[in-house]
Design a protein around this motif. Structure first.
Motif, PDB file in Angstrom:
ATOM      1  N   GLU A  88       0.849  -1.189   0.000  1.00 28.35           N
ATOM      2  CA  GLU A  88       0.000   0.000   0.000  1.00 28.35           C
ATOM      3  C   GLU A  88       0.891   1.248   0.000  1.00 28.35           C
ATOM      4  O   GLU A  88       1.850   1.313   0.769  1.00 28.35           O
ATOM      5  CB  GLU A  88      -0.890   0.019   1.254  1.00 28.35           C
ATOM      6  CG  GLU A  88      -1.851  -1.154   1.314  1.00 28.35           C
ATOM      7  CD  GLU A  88      -2.708  -1.145   2.567  1.00 28.35           C
ATOM      8  OE1 GLU A  88      -2.590  -0.187   3.362  1.00 28.35           O
ATOM      9  OE2 GLU A  88      -3.495  -2.093   2.750  1.00 28.35           O
ATOM     10  N   ILE A  89       0.588   2.197  -0.862  1.00 32.52           N
ATOM     11  CA  ILE A  89       1.375   3.436  -0.895  1.00 32.52           C
ATOM     12  C   ILE A  89       0.428   4.630  -0.849  1.00 32.52           C
ATOM     13  O   ILE A  89      -0.338   4.868  -1.781  1.00 32.52           O
ATOM     14  CB  ILE A  89       2.275   3.524  -2.141  1.00 32.52           C
ATOM     15  CG1 ILE A  89       3.140   2.266  -2.262  1.00 32.52           C
ATOM     16  CG2 ILE A  89       3.154   4.778  -2.066  1.00 32.52           C
ATOM     17  CD1 ILE A  89       4.089   2.281  -3.435  1.00 32.52           C
ATOM     18  N   THR A  90       0.503   5.365   0.230  1.00 35.26           N
ATOM     19  CA  THR A  90      -0.371   6.529   0.419  1.00 35.26           C
ATOM     20  C   THR A  90       0.102   7.710  -0.424  1.00 35.26           C
ATOM     21  O   THR A  90       1.295   7.964  -0.511  1.00 35.26           O
ATOM     22  CB  THR A  90      -0.382   6.933   1.907  1.00 35.26           C
ATOM     23  OG1 THR A  90      -0.807   5.809   2.672  1.00 35.26           O
ATOM     24  CG2 THR A  90      -1.319   8.101   2.161  1.00 35.26           C
ATOM     25  N   GLY A  91      -0.852   8.369  -1.041  1.00 34.22           N
ATOM     26  CA  GLY A  91      -0.541   9.613  -1.744  1.00 34.22           C
ATOM     27  C   GLY A  91      -0.233   9.446  -3.221  1.00 34.22           C
ATOM     28  O   GLY A  91      -0.136  10.427  -3.944  1.00 34.22           O
ATOM     29  N   ILE A  92      -0.060   8.196  -3.672  1.00 31.40           N
ATOM     30  CA  ILE A  92       0.198   7.980  -5.102  1.00 31.40           C
ATOM     31  C   ILE A  92      -0.993   7.213  -5.674  1.00 31.40           C
ATOM     32  O   ILE A  92      -1.385   6.178  -5.142  1.00 31.40           O
ATOM     33  CB  ILE A  92       1.488   7.179  -5.343  1.00 31.40           C
ATOM     34  CG1 ILE A  92       2.661   7.846  -4.631  1.00 31.40           C
ATOM     35  CG2 ILE A  92       1.773   7.066  -6.839  1.00 31.40           C
ATOM     36  CD1 ILE A  92       3.937   7.030  -4.682  1.00 31.40           C
ATOM     37  N   ILE A 128      -2.609   3.823  -4.090  1.00 23.01           N
ATOM     38  CA  ILE A 128      -2.274   2.458  -4.512  1.00 23.01           C
ATOM     39  C   ILE A 128      -2.537   1.454  -3.382  1.00 23.01           C
ATOM     40  O   ILE A 128      -1.906   1.512  -2.317  1.00 23.01           O
ATOM     41  CB  ILE A 128      -0.792   2.368  -4.930  1.00 23.01           C
ATOM     42  CG1 ILE A 128      -0.512   3.289  -6.111  1.00 23.01           C
ATOM     43  CG2 ILE A 128      -0.406   0.935  -5.264  1.00 23.01           C
ATOM     44  CD1 ILE A 128       0.974   3.504  -6.373  1.00 23.01           C
TER      45      ILE A 128
ATOM     46  N   GLU B 312       7.969   0.010  -0.139  1.00 26.51           N
ATOM     47  CA  GLU B 312       7.349   0.904  -1.127  1.00 26.51           C
ATOM     48  C   GLU B 312       8.307   1.168  -2.290  1.00 26.51           C
ATOM     49  O   GLU B 312       7.917   1.177  -3.458  1.00 26.51           O
ATOM     50  CB  GLU B 312       6.935   2.222  -0.473  1.00 26.51           C
ATOM     51  CG  GLU B 312       5.813   2.055   0.545  1.00 26.51           C
ATOM     52  CD  GLU B 312       5.351   3.373   1.148  1.00 26.51           C
ATOM     53  OE1 GLU B 312       5.748   4.434   0.654  1.00 26.51           O
ATOM     54  OE2 GLU B 312       4.591   3.330   2.132  1.00 26.51           O
ATOM     55  N   GLY B 333       4.080  11.753  -2.932  1.00 26.75           N
ATOM     56  CA  GLY B 333       2.864  11.121  -2.419  1.00 26.75           C
ATOM     57  C   GLY B 333       2.691  11.370  -0.936  1.00 26.75           C
ATOM     58  O   GLY B 333       1.581  11.618  -0.447  1.00 26.75           O
TER      59      GLY B 333
END
Lengths: 244, 353
Positions: A88-92, A128, B312, B333
């Motif tokens: 999990e990727i925050t902001g993208i 994501i 990530e 991000g």
């Protein structure tokens, strides 16, 4: 196409893959079974170039040595990994990642069609994998892989956590891509149900860092369902005992 | 004397287009150079220089220095006789669908001392875009800006400020906000470029059913020192306070984030401070503080500082990005937190980092 010879993969604590050979031809889907901790995911990560492992032996794609290449260059060559547990990727946004995967910002009609078929249109502008269900993550994963137009797909349990309808779609799209492009795939699964929707002629069981029981995948799945993985080591087709 | 081409470009560098929006105010060094209202908004909003407003409204006795003590520190004392600053008043029940834009520029003058007053009367709604910048050639500039915000009953003020100073500028904004019953104040503060030294501690006082939200995005570069300490005092029942910050640090930069929420009523508040440190020479201190003075409060805080998550990075690299590009994408991000009312150009500014 993809050739692996005498592969050893280890961490400082464990020897995980211990002398493994594999030859994968164009259009071929090889199914890998194995108990938890047997090294299935490690094998795929080693092929993809994930660091943090000591890798010895030989991995080549059409004769090109992959071991000298970092993960991103292997990806550019067409070796792509579908993660068992997508990050999990925050902001993208997923849209941004798909643009990276495809190499362009405007999706083609075929790509838009694929997004629709995998029911991912509503997820493009979400971060994501953040708050995605297990099945949604796997659909997003397949979308990314197919956008990269791979030569070799390394599929780590694409069926886990996926409902049957989504599984049919995932399998159908993978099969369609492989049939059209003659890409090859290594498919790791515990469930076996995906084999009803995808054409895999070769299967094997990974036990203690080596392949055992080379067989037709559905037969292997029946065997391990009835007798467990212990019988695989004794199998006449096992690599166990050939070398250490 | 109007805005020169160079000054116009400086305004644009922090996203301000002086002739756009429902009204504009541009102040360069020690002089007001633009003060305009879009014809459509006459009678809906007033915008003028603070010194003109002091004359017009007999010293603005209800507002001027009412939220900030002029003797608070050496910097407030510098602004007792301000060089200028904007006075904005949005009339009762009026809604400005286009933002007001303001730009404060340090060009040739080394110091400026401003006093801004914003009044959103009962039931009104306004978005203010404010850009502050210094010319690259300016050495050792000092910007002092006192700002007092009066958010009336059921009014909304959405205030976005972009700081775009140079590496030698010292910046001291002194800000206080009074939010009346049912009112909402939202601050989005972005500082993405180097400054020598920025220190600010905006204070919001919330009445019944009101809300104050501070969103802050900081990018520490070179040897910048940024010390931000928002404070929200929840004095009315059902009031809500939020302080959110994201900080990225590189090189020798130092950032301190000190969110504080005081719950003095049946109220709810949350502080979230997150940071990523990219350099061994950088330093990030996060000091969230919650202070309960009522049995009906619900206050929480979380703070996390770390490096870029390796999983990530690997995930993005497995899609063909090299490490630098993957890092840059993760940073953008990380900084890209939800900020209501922030225009597209600001998001582009963040995503370009």
């Amino acid at each position: 196409m993809l050739t692996i010879k005498n592969l050893y993969v280890s961490t400082p604590e464990n020897k995980i893959i211990r002398g493994l050979d594999l030859e994968l031809k164009p259009g071929e889907i090889m199914t890998v079974f194995g108990p938890n901790g047997s090294g299935k995911s490690t094998l795929l990560k080693a092929i993809a170039g994930i660091p943090n492992y000591t890798v010895k032996g030989e991995i080549t794609l059409n004769g090109k040595d992959l071991l000298k290449l970092p993960i991103e260059k292997r990806a550019k060559l067409g070796i792509v990994l579908g993660f068992q547990q997508p990050t999990e990727i925050t902001g993208i946004k997923l849209r941004k990642l798909l643009e990276i995967c495809s190499g362009h910002e405007e999706f083609t009609e075929d790509e838009k069609h694929l997004i629709a078929k995998l029911n991912m249109a509503d997820f493009l502008d979400r971060d994501i994998n953040v708050h995605f269900s297990g099945g949604e993550k796997k659909r997003a994963e397949i979308l990314q892989l197919l956008f990269m137009k791979p030569k070799v797909l390394l599929l780590d349990e694409p069926d886990s956590g996926v409902d049957i309808e989504s599984l049919k779609i995932i399998a159908s799209e993978l099969q369609d891509y492989i049939s059209r492009t003659q890409a090859a795939a290594v498919l790791v699964t515990h469930q076996g149900v995906i084999l009803n929707y995808i054409k895999s002629d070769r299967g094997c069981v990974l036990v203690e860092g080596k392949f055992a029981c080379h067989e037709e995948p559905k037969k292997i799945f029946e065997l391990i369902t009835k007798q467990g993985y212990g019988s695989c080591i004794k199998c006449e087709h096992s690599d166990h005992g050939k070398k250490n | 004397m109007g805005l020169t081409n160079e000054e116009h470009q400086l305004a644009q560098s922090c996203g301000i287009e002086p002739m756009r929006g429902s009204g504009s105010y541009v102040f360069v060094d020690n002089r007001k150079v633009v003060e305009r209202i879009n014809e459509k908004y006459r009678g809906i909003v007033e915008i003028m220089d603070i010194n003109d407003a002091l004359k017009k409204y007999d010293g603005l006795k209800e507002y001027y220095w009412k939220l900030v003590d002029p003797n608070k520190n050496e910097f407030t004392k510098m602004a007792i006789k301000p060089d200028g600053g904007y006075f904005i008043r949005v009339f009762k029940n009026q809604c400005l669908e286009l933002p007001l834009e303001s730009c404060i520029i340090l060009h040739r003058g080394r110091e400026q001392h401003l006093h801004n007053i914003v009044i959103a009367e009962e039931g009104s709604s306004v978005t203010i875009m404010s850009g502050c910048t210094a010319h690259n050639s300016l050495i050792d500039g000092l910007h002092v800006g006192v700002s007092e915000f009066f958010v009336g009953k059921n009014a909304t003020v959405n205030f976005t400020m972009v700081h775009n100073w140079n590496e030698t500028t010292v910046v001291r904004p002194i800000t206080a906000i009074k939010v009346e019953e049912g009112g909402t104040y939202i601050s989005n503060y972005l500082c993405m470029k180097s400054a020598k030294d920025i220190k600010t501690a905006p204070h919001a006082n919330c009445s019944k059913n009101s809300k104050a939200i501070f969103n802050t995005v900081l990018y520490g570069k070179k040897d910048s020192l940024i010390d931000i300490g928002e404070e929200i005092e929840l004095n009315g029942d059902n009031s809500v306070g939020e302080i959110n910050s994201r900080a990225i640090l590189e090189a020798d930069s130092k950032i301190i984030t000190r969110g504080k929420i005081i719950g003095a009523s049946k109220s709810k508040g949350h502080i979230e401070c997150r940071g990523i440190v990219l350099s061994d020479e950088a330093e990030l201190r996060s000091i969230p503080e919650i202070d309960a003075k009522n049995s009906g409060v619900d206050l929480s805080h979380e703070a996390a500082i770390g490096k870029i998550a390796e999983k990530e990075l690997l995930y993005l690299m497995s899609r063909g990005l090299d490490k630098d590009k993957a890092t840059s994408l993760i940073v953008s991000g990380f900084l890209n937190m939800p900020m209501p009312g922030v225009p597209e150009w600001v998001k582009v500014e963040i995503s370009g980092k």
